[in-house]
Design a protein around this motif. Structure first.
Motif, PDB file in Angstrom:
ATOM      1  N   TYR A   9       0.862  -1.176   0.000  1.00 49.97           N
ATOM      2  CA  TYR A   9       0.000   0.000   0.000  1.00 49.97           C
ATOM      3  C   TYR A   9       0.894   1.221   0.000  1.00 49.97           C
ATOM      4  N   LYS A  10       0.643   2.133  -0.924  1.00 49.74           N
ATOM      5  CA  LYS A  10       1.385   3.398  -1.021  1.00 49.74           C
ATOM      6  C   LYS A  10       2.897   3.203  -1.014  1.00 49.74           C
ATOM      7  N   SER A  16       1.609  -7.408   7.224  1.00 47.26           N
ATOM      8  CA  SER A  16       0.287  -8.034   7.301  1.00 47.26           C
ATOM      9  C   SER A  16      -0.768  -7.112   6.706  1.00 47.26           C
ATOM     10  N   ARG A  17      -1.900  -7.710   6.351  1.00 49.24           N
ATOM     11  CA  ARG A  17      -3.024  -6.904   5.874  1.00 49.24           C
ATOM     12  C   ARG A  17      -3.540  -5.997   6.979  1.00 49.24           C
ATOM     13  N   LEU A  18      -3.478  -6.480   8.193  1.00 49.50           N
ATOM     14  CA  LEU A  18      -3.948  -5.682   9.319  1.00 49.50           C
ATOM     15  C   LEU A  18      -3.174  -4.365   9.421  1.00 49.50           C
ATOM     16  N   GLU A  19      -1.858  -4.426   9.273  1.00 53.03           N
ATOM     17  CA  GLU A  19      -1.063  -3.196   9.294  1.00 53.03           C
ATOM     18  C   GLU A  19      -1.433  -2.286   8.124  1.00 53.03           C
ATOM     19  N   ALA A  20      -1.624  -2.863   6.952  1.00 52.23           N
ATOM     20  CA  ALA A  20      -2.010  -2.064   5.780  1.00 52.23           C
ATOM     21  C   ALA A  20      -3.363  -1.398   5.995  1.00 52.23           C
ATOM     22  N   ARG A  21      -4.283  -2.109   6.612  1.00 50.09           N
ATOM     23  CA  ARG A  21      -5.605  -1.531   6.885  1.00 50.09           C
ATOM     24  C   ARG A  21      -5.493  -0.330   7.827  1.00 50.09           C
ATOM     25  N   ALA A  23      -2.923   1.641   8.010  1.00 45.75           N
ATOM     26  CA  ALA A  23      -2.362   2.726   7.198  1.00 45.75           C
ATOM     27  C   ALA A  23      -3.470   3.410   6.399  1.00 45.75           C
ATOM     28  N   VAL A  24      -4.375   2.625   5.831  1.00 49.33           N
ATOM     29  CA  VAL A  24      -5.521   3.198   5.103  1.00 49.33           C
ATOM     30  C   VAL A  24      -6.368   4.035   6.064  1.00 49.33           C
ATOM     31  N   PHE A  25      -6.626   3.497   7.238  1.00 46.00           N
ATOM     32  CA  PHE A  25      -7.400   4.233   8.239  1.00 46.00           C
ATOM     33  C   PHE A  25      -6.750   5.572   8.552  1.00 46.00           C
ATOM     34  N   PHE A  26      -5.437   5.560   8.788  1.00 45.33           N
ATOM     35  CA  PHE A  26      -4.738   6.806   9.090  1.00 45.33           C
ATOM     36  C   PHE A  26      -4.893   7.812   7.945  1.00 45.33           C
ATOM     37  N   ASP A  27      -4.778   7.329   6.700  1.00 41.81           N
ATOM     38  CA  ASP A  27      -4.933   8.223   5.553  1.00 41.81           C
ATOM     39  C   ASP A  27      -6.341   8.811   5.490  1.00 41.81           C
ATOM     40  N   VAL A  28      -7.342   7.973   5.673  1.00 42.69           N
ATOM     41  CA  VAL A  28      -8.736   8.438   5.636  1.00 42.69           C
ATOM     42  C   VAL A  28      -8.986   9.455   6.749  1.00 42.69           C
ATOM     43  N   ALA A  29      -8.384   9.223   7.909  1.00 44.31           N
ATOM     44  CA  ALA A  29      -8.569  10.115   9.057  1.00 44.31           C
ATOM     45  C   ALA A  29      -7.657  11.346   9.004  1.00 44.31           C
ATOM     46  N   GLY A  30      -6.759  11.399   8.017  1.00 43.77           N
ATOM     47  CA  GLY A  30      -5.850  12.538   7.906  1.00 43.77           C
ATOM     48  C   GLY A  30      -4.732  12.528   8.941  1.00 43.77           C
ATOM     49  N   TRP A  33       1.575   9.296   9.181  1.00 37.82           N
ATOM     50  CA  TRP A  33       2.163   8.064   9.712  1.00 37.82           C
ATOM     51  C   TRP A  33       3.462   7.738   8.995  1.00 37.82           C
ATOM     52  N   ILE A  34       4.329   7.048   9.711  1.00 44.08           N
ATOM     53  CA  ILE A  34       5.578   6.528   9.149  1.00 44.08           C
ATOM     54  C   ILE A  34       5.627   5.054   9.550  1.00 44.08           C
ATOM     55  N   TYR A  35       5.759   4.186   8.562  1.00 42.93           N
ATOM     56  CA  TYR A  35       5.774   2.747   8.822  1.00 42.93           C
ATOM     57  C   TYR A  35       7.182   2.285   9.193  1.00 42.93           C
ATOM     58  N   GLU A  36       7.269   1.516  10.265  1.00 41.58           N
ATOM     59  CA  GLU A  36       8.537   0.969  10.757  1.00 41.58           C
ATOM     60  C   GLU A  36       9.653   2.012  10.691  1.00 41.58           C
ATOM     61  N   HIS A  37       9.396   3.111  11.338  1.00 39.85           N
ATOM     62  CA  HIS A  37      10.247   4.305  11.320  1.00 39.85           C
ATOM     63  C   HIS A  37      11.665   4.067  11.845  1.00 39.85           C
ATOM     64  N   GLU A  38      11.773   3.398  13.007  1.00 39.37           N
ATOM     65  CA  GLU A  38      13.076   3.252  13.657  1.00 39.37           C
ATOM     66  C   GLU A  38      13.033   2.056  14.604  1.00 39.37           C
ATOM     67  N   GLY A  39      14.102   1.281  14.617  1.00 40.19           N
ATOM     68  CA  GLY A  39      14.204   0.144  15.531  1.00 40.19           C
ATOM     69  C   GLY A  39      14.891   0.541  16.824  1.00 40.19           C
TER      70      GLY A  39
END
Length: 99
Positions: A9-10, A16-21, A23-30, A33-39
């Motif tokens: 996605y993007k 997982s699909r759950l994580e992607a969902r 991300a979609v939620f965050f986009d819809v809500a404005g 987000w940064i995915y797996e930004h830092e360990g």
């Protein structure tokens, strides 16, 4: 135990699909987000949070309400950030968005 299905996605390859969902939620809500930004290493344990939400803190997605409470608390203490935990699906996204 169900195996996670990697999902794109993007330009991101989510574990997982759950994580992607989420991300979609965050986009819809404005919500930015940064995915797996830092360990991090917490109590000699490697830890890679799922999302960093610059306006809120870290966001961890779990398929089931099972997690290491001590690890999450110590991570929050060391990072100085709020750690938000989410469990399960986002019902409207699964049906409305087809993801």
């Amino acid at each position: 135990m169900l195996k996670a299905i990697q999902t794109r996605y993007k330009g991101h390859k989510f574990r997982s699909r759950l994580e992607a969902r989420w991300a979609v939620f965050f986009d819809v809500a404005g919500i930015k987000w940064i995915y797996e930004h830092e360990g991090f290493v917490i109590n000699n344990t490697p830890y890679l949070p799922d999302f960093f939400l610059p306006e809120f803190g870290y966001f961890e997605v779990k398929g089931k309400p099972e997690y290491d409470h001590n690890l999450m608390q110590e991570f929050s203490n060391q990072s100085g950030e709020i750690v938000i935990l989410a469990f399960e699906e986002i019902p409207f996204l699964k049906t409305e968005m087809g993801i």
